[in-house]
Design an enzyme around this catalytic site. Structure first.
Site, PDB file in Angstrom:
ATOM      1  N   CYS A  87       8.333  19.475  -7.316  1.00  0.00           N
ATOM      2  CA  CYS A  87       8.983  18.166  -7.457  1.00  0.00           C
ATOM      3  C   CYS A  87      10.500  18.370  -7.482  1.00  0.00           C
ATOM      4  O   CYS A  87      10.998  19.181  -8.283  1.00  0.00           O
ATOM      5  CB  CYS A  87       8.530  17.503  -8.758  1.00  0.00           C
ATOM      6  N   HIS A 140       0.824  -1.220   0.000  1.00  0.00           N
ATOM      7  CA  HIS A 140       0.000   0.000   0.000  1.00  0.00           C
ATOM      8  C   HIS A 140       0.853   1.263   0.000  1.00  0.00           C
ATOM      9  O   HIS A 140       0.355   2.353   0.315  1.00  0.00           O
ATOM     10  CB  HIS A 140      -0.938   0.009   1.208  1.00  0.00           C
TER      11      HIS A 140
HETATM   12  C1  BV8 Z   1      -8.003  -2.142  -5.543  1.00  0.00           C
HETATM   13  C2  BV8 Z   1      -3.079   3.060   2.400  1.00  0.00           C
HETATM   14  C3  BV8 Z   1      -8.496  -2.467  -7.770  1.00  0.00           C
HETATM   15  C4  BV8 Z   1      -3.761   4.321   2.754  1.00  0.00           C
HETATM   16  C5  BV8 Z   1      -4.906   1.454   2.279  1.00  0.00           C
HETATM   17  C6  BV8 Z   1     -12.609  -6.807  -4.109  1.00  0.00           C
HETATM   18  C7  BV8 Z   1     -11.492  -6.906  -4.945  1.00  0.00           C
HETATM   19  C8  BV8 Z   1     -10.709  -5.782  -5.212  1.00  0.00           C
HETATM   20  C9  BV8 Z   1     -11.020  -4.542  -4.627  1.00  0.00           C
HETATM   21  C10 BV8 Z   1     -12.120  -4.450  -3.808  1.00  0.00           C
HETATM   22  C11 BV8 Z   1     -12.911  -5.563  -3.546  1.00  0.00           C
HETATM   23  N1  BV8 Z   1     -13.907  -5.178  -2.717  1.00  0.00           N
HETATM   24  C12 BV8 Z   1     -13.757  -3.859  -2.433  1.00  0.00           C
HETATM   25  C13 BV8 Z   1     -12.694  -3.379  -3.102  1.00  0.00           C
HETATM   26  C14 BV8 Z   1     -12.223  -1.991  -3.071  1.00  0.00           C
HETATM   27  C15 BV8 Z   1     -11.275  -1.701  -1.910  1.00  0.00           C
HETATM   28  C16 BV8 Z   1     -11.656  -2.386  -0.647  1.00  0.00           C
HETATM   29  O1  BV8 Z   1     -11.124  -3.453  -0.332  1.00  0.00           O
HETATM   30  N2  BV8 Z   1     -12.545  -1.767   0.100  1.00  0.00           N
HETATM   31  C17 BV8 Z   1     -12.925  -2.328   1.383  1.00  0.00           C
HETATM   32  C18 BV8 Z   1     -13.052  -1.209   2.401  1.00  0.00           C
HETATM   33  C19 BV8 Z   1     -14.222  -3.102   1.190  1.00  0.00           C
HETATM   34  N3  BV8 Z   1      -9.918  -2.063  -2.275  1.00  0.00           N
HETATM   35  C20 BV8 Z   1      -9.183  -1.166  -2.948  1.00  0.00           C
HETATM   36  O2  BV8 Z   1      -9.609  -0.111  -3.349  1.00  0.00           O
HETATM   37  C21 BV8 Z   1      -7.736  -1.546  -3.245  1.00  0.00           C
HETATM   38  N4  BV8 Z   1      -7.497  -1.327  -4.639  1.00  0.00           N
HETATM   39  O3  BV8 Z   1      -8.575  -3.139  -5.258  1.00  0.00           O
HETATM   40  O4  BV8 Z   1      -7.794  -1.721  -6.804  1.00  0.00           O
HETATM   41  C22 BV8 Z   1      -8.006  -2.049  -9.059  1.00  0.00           C
HETATM   42  C23 BV8 Z   1      -8.054  -2.972 -10.086  1.00  0.00           C
HETATM   43  C24 BV8 Z   1      -7.613  -2.610 -11.308  1.00  0.00           C
HETATM   44  C25 BV8 Z   1      -7.113  -1.329 -11.516  1.00  0.00           C
HETATM   45  C26 BV8 Z   1      -7.059  -0.410 -10.487  1.00  0.00           C
HETATM   46  C27 BV8 Z   1      -7.518  -0.770  -9.234  1.00  0.00           C
HETATM   47  C28 BV8 Z   1      -6.729  -0.657  -2.543  1.00  0.00           C
HETATM   48  C29 BV8 Z   1      -6.773  -0.850  -1.073  1.00  0.00           C
HETATM   49  C30 BV8 Z   1      -5.633  -0.059  -0.441  1.00  0.00           C
HETATM   50  C31 BV8 Z   1      -6.168   1.184   0.227  1.00  0.00           C
HETATM   51  N5  BV8 Z   1      -5.137   1.785   1.044  1.00  0.00           N
HETATM   52  N6  BV8 Z   1      -3.864   1.953   2.946  1.00  0.00           N
HETATM   53  C32 BV8 Z   1      -3.447   4.727   4.174  1.00  0.00           C
HETATM   54  O5  BV8 Z   1      -2.891   3.910   4.960  1.00  0.00           O
HETATM   55  O6  BV8 Z   1      -3.770   5.877   4.474  1.00  0.00           O
HETATM   56  S1  BV8 Z   1      -5.859   0.266   3.039  1.00  0.00           S
HETATM   57  C33 BV8 Z   1      -6.240   0.555   4.700  1.00  0.00           C
HETATM   58  O7  BV8 Z   1      -6.790  -0.650   5.212  1.00  0.00           O
HETATM   59  C34 BV8 Z   1      -5.123   0.681   5.634  1.00  0.00           C
HETATM   60  O8  BV8 Z   1      -4.144   1.478   5.182  1.00  0.00           O
HETATM   61  C35 BV8 Z   1      -4.634  -0.723   5.915  1.00  0.00           C
HETATM   62  O9  BV8 Z   1      -3.472  -0.917   5.191  1.00  0.00           O
HETATM   63  C36 BV8 Z   1      -5.721  -1.537   5.335  1.00  0.00           C
HETATM   64  C37 BV8 Z   1      -6.122  -2.747   6.077  1.00  0.00           C
HETATM   65  O10 BV8 Z   1      -6.448  -2.394   7.407  1.00  0.00           O
HETATM   66  P1  BV8 Z   1      -5.803  -3.295   8.553  1.00  0.00           P
HETATM   67  O11 BV8 Z   1      -4.337  -3.221   8.419  1.00  0.00           O
HETATM   68  O12 BV8 Z   1      -6.413  -4.649   8.531  1.00  0.00           O
HETATM   69  O13 BV8 Z   1      -6.225  -2.487   9.831  1.00  0.00           O
HETATM   70  P2  BV8 Z   1      -7.599  -2.611  10.634  1.00  0.00           P
HETATM   71  O14 BV8 Z   1      -7.671  -1.471  11.576  1.00  0.00           O
HETATM   72  O15 BV8 Z   1      -8.715  -2.848   9.671  1.00  0.00           O
HETATM   73  O16 BV8 Z   1      -7.438  -3.965  11.471  1.00  0.00           O
HETATM   74  C38 BV8 Z   1      -6.464  -4.025  12.496  1.00  0.00           C
HETATM   75  C39 BV8 Z   1      -6.505  -5.434  13.047  1.00  0.00           C
HETATM   76  O17 BV8 Z   1      -5.471  -5.563  14.038  1.00  0.00           O
HETATM   77  C40 BV8 Z   1      -7.811  -5.773  13.751  1.00  0.00           C
HETATM   78  O18 BV8 Z   1      -8.220  -7.067  13.356  1.00  0.00           O
HETATM   79  C41 BV8 Z   1      -7.446  -5.785  15.239  1.00  0.00           C
HETATM   80  O19 BV8 Z   1      -8.168  -6.750  15.968  1.00  0.00           O
HETATM   81  C42 BV8 Z   1      -5.987  -6.162  15.193  1.00  0.00           C
HETATM   82  N7  BV8 Z   1      -5.194  -5.666  16.329  1.00  0.00           N
HETATM   83  C43 BV8 Z   1      -5.363  -4.516  17.044  1.00  0.00           C
HETATM   84  N8  BV8 Z   1      -4.413  -4.432  18.000  1.00  0.00           N
HETATM   85  C44 BV8 Z   1      -3.636  -5.529  17.867  1.00  0.00           C
HETATM   86  C45 BV8 Z   1      -4.125  -6.316  16.804  1.00  0.00           C
HETATM   87  N9  BV8 Z   1      -3.568  -7.487  16.450  1.00  0.00           N
HETATM   88  C46 BV8 Z   1      -2.489  -7.881  17.144  1.00  0.00           C
HETATM   89  N10 BV8 Z   1      -1.951  -7.188  18.164  1.00  0.00           N
HETATM   90  C47 BV8 Z   1      -2.497  -6.011  18.562  1.00  0.00           C
HETATM   91  N11 BV8 Z   1      -1.955  -5.334  19.593  1.00  0.00           N
END
Ligand code: BV8
Length: 235
Positions: A136, A109
């Site tokens: 840039c 990412h």
């Molecule tokens: C794309 C950078 C396609 C920004 C981020 C199906 C297929 C393909 C795409 C999609 C699809 N369905 C939906 C989509 C679109 C979308 C998507 O997935 N949406 C979701 C919301 C439904 N996906 C996209 O848009 C992706 N691009 O698919 O492009 C394409 C195809 C052709 C041509 C062009 C494009 C791009 C996704 C990337 C977005 N950018 N990050 C930034 O950081 O500012 S993603 C964002 O969520 C975050 O940055 C992070 O990287 C990511 C995942 O989050 P997590 O890391 O899991 O964090 P979260 O808080 O959710 O969970 C934390 C976990 O840790 C919890 O479970 C918790 O219990 C646990 N935890 C907490 N404390 C602890 C712990 N575990 C252990 N120890 C602890 N102490």
């Protein structure tokens, strides 16, 4: 040589280093909306607001209080202990894996401490603030500088290399991710389909929990060192 152990990490691995996750109750997405700060449309509509969001995170990441934790260090030690066998694929844009010593590492990412120019595509290490007025360093164009980060709707980086590794690895380990964001959330199915053993180390079951053959729940800084030790002794 393709790695035999592929490790996907998410924001949870950096939580005990002092960085917020996204979807926990006090997480980043409870303070700002994805649509306002983490899409190309948001950047086109309000570049200054998007820059301010990443400027705040870039400054915070470089604070003295933020450092790799035992989980990051254990993954770096695992890589050193099993040369050529381990690949970390992180969803995180922080630099804590590198600071812990990981080298076999893909930032799918992007990276908060890098910026790139929309005009000439040059990417640069970047530790200061960005604004719509930032020129840039390579082509001097103004108004095109953006965080080197993959927004929603943009293609994650190094996907070919990631899928090649998922298709041949023996073990796939997911650490600190809620399994909400694709394509990363689909990696466990890829690995399992290719015959890998799938392991989830997380604070609580993720969206994809049912796809993992082995599941351990608890804080990463405790779970990961113990699990890495087990892998080192087994291999
Ligand atoms: C794309 C950078 C396609 C920004 C981020 C199906 C297929 C393909 C795409 C999609 C699809 N369905 C939906 C989509 C679109 C979308 C998507 O997935 N949406 C979701 C919301 C439904 N996906 C996209 O848009 C992706 N691009 O698919 O492009 C394409 C195809 C052709 C041509 C062009 C494009 C791009 C996704 C990337 C977005 N950018 N990050 C930034 O950081 O500012 S993603 C964002 O969520 C975050 O940055 C992070 O990287 C990511 C995942 O989050 P997590 O890391 O899991 O964090 P979260 O808080 O959710 O969970 C934390 C976990 O840790 C919890 O479970 C918790 O219990 C646990 N935890 C907490 N404390 C602890 C712990 N575990 C252990 N120890 C602890 N102490």
């Amino acid at each position: 040589m393709l790695p035999s152990i592929v490790i996907l990490t998410g924001a949870g691995i950096s939580k005990e280093s002092g960085l917020d996750t996204f979807r926990d109750k006090d997480g980043i997405w409870s303070k700002v909306r994805i649509e306002d700060v983490a899409t190309p449309e948001a950047f086109a509509r309000n570049p200054r607001g998007v820059h301010e969001f990443y400027n705040w995170r870039r400054r915070n990441l470089q604070g003295a209080h933020i450092a790799p934790n035992a989980a990051h260090k254990a993954l770096a030690a695992l890589e050193r202990g099993l040369p050529g066998r381990v690949l970390v694929v992180t969803q995180n844009i922080d630099n804590l894996h590198e600071r812990a010593g990981s080298e076999s590492l893909i930032h799918m990412h992007g990276e908060l401490l890098k910026a790139r120019c929309a005009e000439c595509a040059a990417a640069h290490e970047w530790r200061g603030d960005l604004s719509p007025e930032t020129p840039c360093p390579a082509c001097t164009a103004v108004g095109g500088m953006r965080p080197h980060v993959v927004w929603f709707g943009e293609m994650p980086l190094d996907m070919e290399r990631i899928y090649a590794a998922l298709g041949t690895c023996e073990t796939f380990i997911s650490i600190g991710t809620s399994g909400n964001v694709y394509p990363a959330a689909g990696f466990v199915a890829e690995a399992r389909g290719a015959g890998a053993r799938t392991v989830e180390l997380n604070l609580e079951p993720s969206e994809g929990a049912s796809l993992f053959q082995e599941k351990l729940y608890g804080p990463a800084a405790s779970l990961v060192p113990a699990y890495a030790e087990k892998l080192l002794n087994r291999n």
